[in-house]
Write a protein that holds these residues in place. Sequence first.
Motif, PDB file in Angstrom:
ATOM      1  N   SER A  86      -4.468  -1.797  -2.468  1.00 35.06           N
ATOM      2  CA  SER A  86      -4.825  -2.424  -1.424  1.00 35.06           C
ATOM      3  C   SER A  86      -4.960  -4.081  -1.658  1.00 35.06           C
ATOM      4  O   SER A  86      -5.453  -4.275  -2.593  1.00 35.06           O
ATOM      5  N   SER A  90      -9.738  -7.075  -3.692  1.00 34.05           N
ATOM      6  CA  SER A  90      -9.289  -5.946  -3.345  1.00 34.05           C
ATOM      7  C   SER A  90      -9.260  -4.965  -5.046  1.00 34.05           C
ATOM      8  O   SER A  90     -10.301  -5.623  -5.243  1.00 34.05           O
ATOM      9  N   LYS A 134       0.812  -1.426   0.145  1.00 34.03           N
ATOM     10  CA  LYS A 134       0.227   0.477  -0.392  1.00 34.03           C
ATOM     11  C   LYS A 134       0.933   1.322  -0.011  1.00 34.03           C
ATOM     12  O   LYS A 134       0.819   1.995  -0.975  1.00 34.03           O
TER      13      LYS A 134
END
Length: 302
Positions: free
Chosen positions: A199, A253, A193
């Motif tokens: 993410s 994600s 990140k």
Amino acid sequence: MNLGKYINLSAEDRLKLFLSTLSVTNRTPEYYVNWFKVERETRQFELELNTLNYLIGKENIREEALKLFVKQPDLLKAVPTLIASRDKILDILTIDEDDNMVFDKLDFSKIDTERISEYIDFVEKSGLLDFLQNKAKRSLVDYVYGVEAGLDSNARKNRSGTTMEGILERHVAKLTDKLDLEWKAQATAPFIKENWGISVPVDKSERRFDVAVYSKEKHKLWLIETNYYGGGGSKLKAVAGEFTELSQFVATSPDNVEFIWVTDGQGWKTAHLPLAEAFGHIVNVFNLNMLKEDFLLDLFNR
């Protein structure tokens, strides 16, 4: 077979191809003995071992050992290595002639100078004094090299996974250099990140991915896990389940993230059902032969 044809196969056919191309071994020459570790562990007590050479061949060895250890008690720290033990605090059971059992503990990491005679008793009963008196012919440093090589061989069962990580990392390093991609070994979700702005949902907070590869141009991430199983066992079912769940976590994600599982070993032939379930959820399951056939290269280029 290339990547395009492989991923367009049914899960069942991909599994058949995977199982038919498993490697016989992943044991490189470096697998057998970690000589760096052997050298490091031996050198740790080199001074003590050279001093203990004094006891080799001594007639009244118990008396000589007692005098030596009273004068230099820290020499006893080398004893666990001389009896091929990684433990430095030893739990000891003594059984006398009447079968009475006594449990004791001796700390060889911090020598208790009030118990030197008890240390000597242990060294004698372990057979080490007899070895020094009647069997040792050469430097104890040379002897410990052999002991350490033997102890290191016990770590081989854990070395296959490390070997696979090394193979994968070398392969990825070449590909990412060729394709101008970034990569990181043992990458965590916070690292990914912070550095790449992607993410990654994870199943446990301490999760480290064996390899993460990032394309700045596509703003895409590939997460790769690897392992090797030369033999069967119940663990394979758990592993297949773990990576199936992990791939499903990764798929949630909000960013462009793709999961890859690189695994190999004849052990998978004993775990057909759990592996079949994993193939139903994970498209990118590759073995070493598939790396050789440039499946990763093709995947990164898609």
